[in-house]
Design a protein around this motif. Sequence first.
Motif, mmCIF file in Angstrom:
data_model
loop_
_atom_site.group_PDB
_atom_site.id
_atom_site.type_symbol
_atom_site.label_atom_id
_atom_site.label_comp_id
_atom_site.label_asym_id
_atom_site.label_seq_id
_atom_site.Cartn_x
_atom_site.Cartn_y
_atom_site.Cartn_z
ATOM 1 N N GLN B 136 29.589 -7.166 -13.617
ATOM 2 C CA GLN B 136 29.914 -5.824 -14.117
ATOM 3 C C GLN B 136 30.622 -5.890 -15.468
ATOM 4 N N GLU B 137 31.448 -6.925 -15.626
ATOM 5 C CA GLU B 137 32.190 -7.122 -16.869
ATOM 6 C C GLU B 137 31.216 -7.320 -18.045
ATOM 7 N N ILE B 138 30.179 -8.090 -17.809
ATOM 8 C CA ILE B 138 29.177 -8.326 -18.859
ATOM 9 C C ILE B 138 28.481 -7.008 -19.204
ATOM 10 N N ILE B 139 28.107 -6.270 -18.151
ATOM 11 C CA ILE B 139 27.375 -5.018 -18.351
ATOM 12 C C ILE B 139 28.255 -3.987 -19.058
ATOM 13 N N LYS B 140 29.532 -3.926 -18.650
ATOM 14 C CA LYS B 140 30.487 -2.988 -19.245
ATOM 15 C C LYS B 140 30.631 -3.246 -20.746
ATOM 16 N N ARG B 141 30.613 -4.512 -21.123
ATOM 17 C CA ARG B 141 30.763 -4.856 -22.530
ATOM 18 C C ARG B 141 29.447 -4.723 -23.303
ATOM 19 N N LYS B 142 28.416 -4.266 -22.600
ATOM 20 C CA LYS B 142 27.089 -4.092 -23.211
ATOM 21 C C LYS B 142 26.546 -5.370 -23.828
ATOM 22 N N ILE B 143 26.859 -6.488 -23.205
ATOM 23 C CA ILE B 143 26.249 -7.751 -23.641
ATOM 24 C C ILE B 143 24.909 -7.852 -22.919
ATOM 25 N N PRO B 144 23.827 -8.029 -23.670
ATOM 26 C CA PRO B 144 22.524 -8.140 -23.007
ATOM 27 C C PRO B 144 22.543 -9.220 -21.916
ATOM 28 N N LEU B 145 22.012 -8.866 -20.761
ATOM 29 C CA LEU B 145 22.066 -9.760 -19.590
ATOM 30 C C LEU B 145 20.748 -9.714 -18.839
ATOM 31 N N VAL B 146 20.208 -10.886 -18.525
ATOM 32 C CA VAL B 146 19.041 -10.945 -17.646
ATOM 33 C C VAL B 146 19.340 -11.935 -16.535
ATOM 34 N N MET B 147 19.153 -11.509 -15.305
ATOM 35 C CA MET B 147 19.324 -12.423 -14.172
ATOM 36 C C MET B 147 17.948 -12.896 -13.712
ATOM 37 N N PHE B 148 17.925 -14.116 -13.173
ATOM 38 C CA PHE B 148 16.637 -14.612 -12.663
ATOM 39 C C PHE B 148 16.856 -15.403 -11.377
ATOM 40 N N ASP B 149 15.811 -15.466 -10.576
ATOM 41 C CA ASP B 149 15.793 -16.178 -9.288
ATOM 42 C C ASP B 149 16.890 -15.710 -8.341
#
Lengths: 341, 341
Positions: B136-149
């Motif tokens: 959530q911290e990454i998303i809140k800071r609007k840092i592009p994030l992709v999760m995989f597997d």
Amino acid sequence: MKDITLKEIATTLGISITTVSKALKNYPDVSEKTKNAVKELAQNLNYTPNSFAVNLRTKESKTIGLIIPEVSHHFFSNIIKAIIDEAEKNGYLVIILQSNETLELEKKQVELLINKRVDGILMSLSNESNNDNHIQEIIKRKIPLVMFDKIAKLAKCSKVIIDDQKAGFEATQHLIDNGCKKIAHIRGPLNPQNSIDRYLGYKKALEKNNIPFDSKLVYACEKVNFEEGYEYAKQLFEEHPDVDGIFAITDLVAVGVLAYCNEQKINIPTDVKIIGFSNWFMSQVITPKLSTVEQPSHEMGKEAFNLLLEEMISRKEDKECNPKIIELPTEIIIRKSSIAN
Amino acid sequence: MKDITLKEIATTLGISITTVSKALKNYPDVSEKTKNAVKELAQNLNYTPNSFAVNLRTKESKTIGLIIPEVSHHFFSNIIKAIIDEAEKNGYLVIILQSNETLELEKKQVELLINKRVDGILMSLSNESNNDNHIQEIIKRKIPLVMFDKIAKLAKCSKVIIDDQKAGFEATQHLIDNGCKKIAHIRGPLNPQNSIDRYLGYKKALEKNNIPFDSKLVYACEKVNFEEGYEYAKQLFEEHPDVDGIFAITDLVAVGVLAYCNEQKINIPTDVKIIGFSNWFMSQVITPKLSTVEQPSHEMGKEAFNLLLEEMISRKEDKECNPKIIELPTEIIIRKSSIAN
């Protein structure tokens, strides 16, 4: 998202930038009240120190670069794991680049890391690397550099290696001790030092045991993979059906040889004895289990990082650091594929 | 080594810093003579643009972070390879961090990458990750994030996945189609979504074929390794000697089962049929060859990087980017370990 700067915090609170900076660093000459106000606002605004600005000030990036031929190689992925673990413990991040076994990409990666101003570089050469201008460039710029496994013999930098010639000798001697008289060697490419050294060890063992060397019994891989092991085994048994021992440059190649023998019902170890190199996990689970040379990958990664750390610290203090060479021991692992009948 | 700055070049040549900067960038309003003089001096002095200063100006680091549970895992090392290759083509460097399957380290790595101001983050969760505050911290800071597997199901970010439930269903159905009536499942840990989903797929297949589900036939790995496969096989055959099919969470675990069966002369596939998951290289070279589920690791790495790239570009242009989910197909690979008698 716009980045929050010290200035914005200062403006909002009506204090100087210096005070904000001091408050965040807990300087004693700032009141607790101001400190709390600054810290609270900084947290609410998701303020993080701008690492680029910090880098500019300290001239340290706390980042190292790692160039290797091929990430998904079992041996290298173990080394990477060890390097990342050690780096983490010491507060360094690791940028990983692959040369994909080409000199061209390797040169490019070196350039990228120099431009990125990493604090140090760890590298293992590609099979194609027959000149070391790019290595000289790193050394000339006094960027701490440690090479491991596939090294440039003449480069004046620290190195972590094994004695490939001795290991090749011992692998071949092991086959001779178990009764082999006609031993083939499926070697690596002509250029890399470790492939040359293992081959020289093979030759030396034959010589010491008065077994005539026959260049026709030596096959050189290009890609050093399963398929080449299989293909060379086929060629070898067609050309020399009486071969009774095979020393392969890596376990992956040896597993290709095994697959061919199993298919053709050539019995291992009765008809032919096989030894590989590296002690990959796979070697313990195939049938028959593969004898091999244990190559300490985890240890190699760990030692390489720690040598680099020493050099990075020396460089920070503007001290000279004499290159060191660490040689790690290898060991013959005897399994069913090579034991005497 | 002291860093060479534009200022020093300017002072040495008696021209302005702006002219030096323009000359190095080949601006048309600087004479060829000046350009050549600047470039020659820059080269002689080993000048490289200070990437920290460049970063400070552009607010881009051209660096991404990659957090994975375990580098030396075959599946992940293939993904890393694909990600580094794609990043390289697009001018990005990749910092790789390992969570070693712990939530604590994973949180720390996220923090490190945020502080490092990477342009984007790719990640696959550790087995322990049962809360997603750090995500959530990454998303809140609007840092592009992709999760995989191994993803957080509820996190609002882009994801690259396979349908683990469907794949688990198909693997079990394949055993049923080949005559198995009493099928055990050696599953992964209780927490990770992919381990849960493969287990649900197994259950669903039994149900659909009117085979009663028996929780005693399900064994949960903690470390998901060879040794656990071997140990659970031992326990399984002691407790349920009439088991005739085994679906293992990964090939590595399945190879442990195979090793136990081979040792105990339990014939595969006559006495028991086995299917793994992932299609590791190893699965093709062991005896008997292992049936498995092909999981497209290279594709997964490539798609994950390209989704991230899209988001990084949107972010640079201050555009919103809606999370996407890419689901890659899996395929049952039939080999000797599971074919009908």
